[in-house]
Structures are given as structure tokens and as C-alpha cells.
Design an enzyme around this catalytic site. Sequence first.
Site, mmCIF file in Angstrom:
data_model
loop_
_atom_site.group_PDB
_atom_site.id
_atom_site.type_symbol
_atom_site.label_atom_id
_atom_site.label_comp_id
_atom_site.label_asym_id
_atom_site.label_seq_id
_atom_site.Cartn_x
_atom_site.Cartn_y
_atom_site.Cartn_z
ATOM 1 N N HIS A 75 0.844 -1.198 0.000
ATOM 2 C CA HIS A 75 0.000 0.000 0.000
ATOM 3 C C HIS A 75 0.879 1.248 0.000
ATOM 4 C CE1 HIS A 75 -3.974 -1.837 1.702
ATOM 5 N NE2 HIS A 75 -3.484 -2.506 0.682
ATOM 6 N N TYR A 204 -9.139 4.665 8.212
ATOM 7 C CA TYR A 204 -9.334 4.926 9.655
ATOM 8 C C TYR A 204 -10.393 6.015 9.747
ATOM 9 C CZ TYR A 204 -4.892 2.570 10.674
ATOM 10 O OH TYR A 204 -3.887 1.635 10.800
ATOM 11 N N PRO A 295 -3.523 -1.053 18.968
ATOM 12 C CA PRO A 295 -3.270 -1.444 17.569
ATOM 13 C C PRO A 295 -3.585 -0.346 16.551
ATOM 14 C CG PRO A 295 -5.192 -2.574 18.422
ATOM 15 C CD PRO A 295 -4.582 -1.838 19.566
ATOM 16 N N LYS A 299 1.440 -1.124 15.135
ATOM 17 C CA LYS A 299 2.841 -1.167 15.562
ATOM 18 C C LYS A 299 3.242 -2.424 16.333
ATOM 19 C CE LYS A 299 3.939 2.508 13.627
ATOM 20 N NZ LYS A 299 4.512 2.196 12.331
ATOM 21 N N TYR A 387 3.916 5.925 10.255
ATOM 22 C CA TYR A 387 3.036 4.805 9.916
ATOM 23 C C TYR A 387 3.794 3.714 9.141
ATOM 24 C CZ TYR A 387 -1.440 2.625 8.656
ATOM 25 O OH TYR A 387 -2.492 1.750 8.529
HETATM 26 P P1 FAS Z 1 3.182 -12.945 21.220
HETATM 27 O O1 FAS Z 1 2.216 -12.776 22.348
HETATM 28 O O2 FAS Z 1 2.693 -12.922 19.824
HETATM 29 O O3 FAS Z 1 3.943 -14.353 21.379
HETATM 30 C C1 FAS Z 1 4.366 -14.800 22.650
HETATM 31 C C2 FAS Z 1 4.361 -16.331 22.610
HETATM 32 O O4 FAS Z 1 4.934 -16.815 23.828
HETATM 33 C C3 FAS Z 1 2.950 -16.894 22.523
HETATM 34 O O5 FAS Z 1 2.855 -17.810 21.454
HETATM 35 C C4 FAS Z 1 2.750 -17.577 23.870
HETATM 36 O O6 FAS Z 1 1.960 -18.736 23.774
HETATM 37 C C5 FAS Z 1 4.174 -17.920 24.264
HETATM 38 N N1 FAS Z 1 4.383 -18.059 25.711
HETATM 39 C C6 FAS Z 1 3.948 -17.233 26.680
HETATM 40 N N2 FAS Z 1 4.373 -17.683 27.887
HETATM 41 C C7 FAS Z 1 5.095 -18.817 27.660
HETATM 42 C C8 FAS Z 1 5.776 -19.752 28.489
HETATM 43 N N3 FAS Z 1 5.799 -19.602 29.813
HETATM 44 N N4 FAS Z 1 6.406 -20.802 27.925
HETATM 45 C C9 FAS Z 1 6.401 -20.957 26.570
HETATM 46 N N5 FAS Z 1 5.766 -20.122 25.719
HETATM 47 C C10 FAS Z 1 5.113 -19.057 26.267
HETATM 48 N N6 FAS Z 1 -0.576 -5.728 16.591
HETATM 49 C C11 FAS Z 1 -0.696 -4.995 15.467
HETATM 50 O O7 FAS Z 1 0.297 -4.438 15.008
HETATM 51 N N7 FAS Z 1 -1.923 -4.861 14.838
HETATM 52 C C12 FAS Z 1 -3.044 -5.507 15.309
HETATM 53 O O8 FAS Z 1 -4.122 -5.386 14.737
HETATM 54 C C13 FAS Z 1 -2.954 -6.306 16.463
HETATM 55 N N8 FAS Z 1 -4.042 -6.992 16.938
HETATM 56 C C14 FAS Z 1 -3.919 -7.757 18.077
HETATM 57 C C15 FAS Z 1 -5.007 -8.493 18.589
HETATM 58 C C16 FAS Z 1 -4.873 -9.274 19.754
HETATM 59 C C17 FAS Z 1 -6.065 -10.065 20.282
HETATM 60 C C18 FAS Z 1 -3.637 -9.306 20.435
HETATM 61 C C19 FAS Z 1 -3.486 -10.110 21.717
HETATM 62 C C20 FAS Z 1 -2.553 -8.594 19.939
HETATM 63 C C21 FAS Z 1 -2.683 -7.828 18.746
HETATM 64 N N9 FAS Z 1 -1.596 -7.126 18.211
HETATM 65 C C22 FAS Z 1 -1.688 -6.375 17.085
HETATM 66 C C23 FAS Z 1 -0.333 -7.158 18.846
HETATM 67 C C24 FAS Z 1 0.347 -8.458 18.473
HETATM 68 O O9 FAS Z 1 0.384 -8.583 17.083
HETATM 69 C C25 FAS Z 1 1.686 -8.460 19.161
HETATM 70 O O10 FAS Z 1 2.311 -7.192 19.081
HETATM 71 C C26 FAS Z 1 2.635 -9.504 18.627
HETATM 72 O O11 FAS Z 1 1.988 -10.750 18.630
HETATM 73 C C27 FAS Z 1 3.873 -9.479 19.527
HETATM 74 O O12 FAS Z 1 4.635 -10.587 19.260
HETATM 75 P P2 FAS Z 1 5.441 -11.327 20.441
HETATM 76 O O13 FAS Z 1 6.163 -10.306 21.226
HETATM 77 O O14 FAS Z 1 6.158 -12.444 19.795
HETATM 78 O O15 FAS Z 1 4.318 -11.868 21.447
HETATM 79 C C1 PHB Z 2 -5.042 -5.197 10.530
HETATM 80 O O1 PHB Z 2 -5.336 -6.135 11.324
HETATM 81 O O2 PHB Z 2 -5.051 -5.340 9.283
HETATM 82 C C2 PHB Z 2 -4.683 -3.865 11.116
HETATM 83 C C3 PHB Z 2 -4.882 -3.651 12.473
HETATM 84 C C4 PHB Z 2 -4.543 -2.434 13.014
HETATM 85 C C5 PHB Z 2 -4.027 -1.426 12.188
HETATM 86 C C6 PHB Z 2 -3.829 -1.650 10.834
HETATM 87 C C7 PHB Z 2 -4.177 -2.878 10.286
HETATM 88 O O3 PHB Z 2 -3.713 -0.221 12.716
#
Ligand code: FAS
Ligand code: PHB
Length: 397
Positions: A75, A204, A295, A299, A387
Amino acid sequence: MIQLKTQVGIIGAGPAGMFLAHWLRKFGIQSVILERKSRSNVEGRVRAGLLEQNTQDILKFLGLADRMVQQGHLHDGVKLSFDGRRIRVPFGELTGGRQIMIYGQREVIKDLTEAWLGQDERLLFEAPAHEIKDIDTDHPSIHFEHIGEKGIIECDFVAACDGFHGLGRKTLPRHAYREYTTSYPFSWLGILAHVTPSTDELIYAYHERGFALHSLRSETVSRLYLQVDNEDHIHNWPDDKIWEELAVRLGTEGWSLQSGPIFDKSITPMRSFMIDNMQYGRLFLAGDAAHIVPPTGGKGMNLAIADVKHLAEGLIDFYEKNSMTRLQKYTQTALKRVWRAQEFSNFMTQLFHKRDAHGSFQYQLQKAKFDYIGTSKQYAATIAENYVGLPFETFQQ
Ligand code: FAS
Ligand code: PHB
């Protein structure tokens, strides 16, 4: 008892853990990954969708970008709406060609996991880490369980890539860090639907009924979000009500929203959280283990990967040059970007979410910011560069 020995023990097979393992492997550094959930659970999580320019470049650097290049959507701009008035912020012309890629986090995780296991590398699923020991020595260990059997990983370093609810941050001595946290009086209801996106770029939208975001996953799958109250419940939102609300909030003259069967819906609370120290002895935290951003700026995942770049470079210096200098500066280096991302995510959240009465002083401030983005190329450039993701050089002054 499972006894493993490696150079870097990694907890978590999310973006942070998988990017770190691949980055270290590229430089001949061994690691073992422990993941408490099953592979299908990790790969099935519907989360982020926006890859910054840096993340795209890192996937290419690691040789893991093929499917992203084939199936992702580049994009070159984003659409911003306020009370139905829509403007566009171009990326390339304002950032010297940097762009975002829409490619779901679950796809990134599938690519990195497949590549890792394909190289016969060690990744234990359903293997929760219970304790991290001796982080103030040069021989820390991770104690875990795998399908009923106890295990220990002896290593030189522990990378806690275990997310907000993980073990890593809990292992840091409480005196070793200061916590910052903000919660927001609203959540996001997110859906995935089998319908062609009604837009070629993300939208947005601020509306007096609340925020909405139109994102996408492919030519046939749309990803959309609605601001809802924190006390709201997914059962209050039948599909037709979701589509009706999205159409109102995203609406603008000469545009209509296509609807379709929703196959995933969930409500996620919004928070900003971080700690000001991401390491102690031989324990290092990366990603959501150390910080959470709302979110709205897309980021979360990108910030996790930026942490990994700095941590990987520090570990490579240790093994190649026997130097701890970069590792000792890991937190200081990583936090520069984390604070920038916290500010941008907070800015986007405050700008587009409904908090005060329509027409209130707060509303007028939001509208004034929006109008200024539409009239000032300089202001629009600040939005664009944050962004798409600021280049790593930005923080090296
Ligand atoms: P993660 O949480 O992805 O990964 C951590 C891993 O460690 C998990 O798989 C967990 O099972 C494992 N773990 C935890 N404790 C453990 C233990 N004791 N032993 C072994 N394994 C263990 N970010 C965006 O940029 N845009 C979004 O739209 C967005 N939507 C999101 C929606 C939700 C519901 C959530 C929860 C997050 C969202 N995020 C979004 C943020 C998300 O993408 C995180 O920033 C990203 O997953 C971060 O990655 P990690 O730091 O690897 O953590
Ligand atoms: C997406 O899930 O595509 C997403 C979420 C949050 C943003 C942008 C994209 O700010």
C-alpha cells in the site's frame, strides 16, 4: 528429564521468538524455542496485519519473504475519515518510497515456523517454561515441561519472547524496572469476513458513533474493526448489526461498504504498557513481553521485530567479537523506537476514537488535528513516516 544445551534459549514462538531464532541461525548461532501452545493454536491466532517497511526488509534479509511478496498487498497510502470527510495520506512521496505491506501475522508465523522446522531446528510446542534460573550468571537455564515430562535448557542467554502474560517480565527483579501503563475506555471489535474489500487502502474513521477501521487480508477477505465499550460483549453484535454500524462509521459520499459472511469475530481491550528496562544479566525481553501498544498505529508486531534486530545484533557481537557492548545498550537502543511507537499509537488512538460528546472541546481538538493533516504536507509527512516505520538510522544519532 529432557536435557538440552544451546547458546540462546528462546521462550515463545510468536513473531519475536521466531524472528530471533532465524536471525541467530543466519549467523550460525544455535537456539532452542519453547512454546506453551500447540502449533495450530499459534498459527491460528488472528492478530496484526500491517508490516512496516523495516519488517518487509528484514523478512527479505532473512530469506523468508517469498510468500509475502507473492500474496501480500503493498500500500502506498492510507485513507483518513472524520465525520464522513475523507482525505488520503500518500506514503511514497512523503517518505522517499517507503510503504506498508498488508500480510497477516498468522501468515508470517506460518512462514517462519515452516522454514524453521524444515531446517530440522529445535522448536518444542506444548512446552511451557515454568522458571528461568541463574540469569545473573553466564549459565542461565530454562525449566519447562513437555507432554508431562520435565525439561531443562542450559544456555548462555535467555530471550523471553513470551508476550504480555509471559514468564520473562515476571523473572526480572522488581527493583530493576519502572512500569508505565495506560488503559483506554474502549475496546476493538474485530471481524474477518469473506467479502471483497470495499477499499484499496486502509480507512481509519472517526465518527460520532465511534471509531472504525477497514483493513483487508486478500482480494476475498476483509478485516474490519469497530470501537466498542470495554463492558460490551460479542453476543451483543450479530453480523447484520456489525455491518450496519461499519457502513455508518466508514461512510462517505459516493462510497458504499460491501458486506459478507463473518467467519471470525472478537473483542480486544486497548492498552499502552511498557517497562523501562528490558534486560537483567543474561535475560533479555523482546516484543509484547516488554511493551504493548494500542493497535491503532499497526505497531505491535513491528515493534517486536525491531527489538529482535537490536537483540540479535548484540548476541552476534558477543559470539563473533566477544563484545557485550551492544547487549549492554540493548534496552537503551530499543526504547528509543518503543517510545516513538507508544507516542504515535497514542496519537492515532486519541485522534480517531470517540471519547467526549460530539462538538465538545475534545472533539474540536480532534477535528482541528484532522483538518491540519489535510492542509499541511509537513504534518501529513509526520503521519506517513511514523506509519510506514521510521528507518533504523533515525535512532542512531
Ligand atoms: P506474542 O504474544 O505474539 O507471542 C508470545 C508467545 O509466547 C505466545 O505464542 C505464547 O503462547 C508464548 N508463551 C507465553 N508464555 C510462555 C511460556 N511460559 N512458555 C512458553 N511459551 C510461552 N498488533 C498490530 O500491530 N496490529 C493488530 O491489529 C494487532 N491486533 C492484536 C489483537 C490481539 C487479540 C492481540 C493479543 C494482539 C494484537 N496485536 C496487534 C499485537 C500483536 O500482534 C503483538 O504485538 C505480537 O503478537 C507481539 O509478538 P510477540 O512479542 O512475539 O508476542
Ligand atoms: C489489521 O489487522 O489489518 C490492522 C490492524 C490495526 C491497524 C492496521 C491494520 O492499525
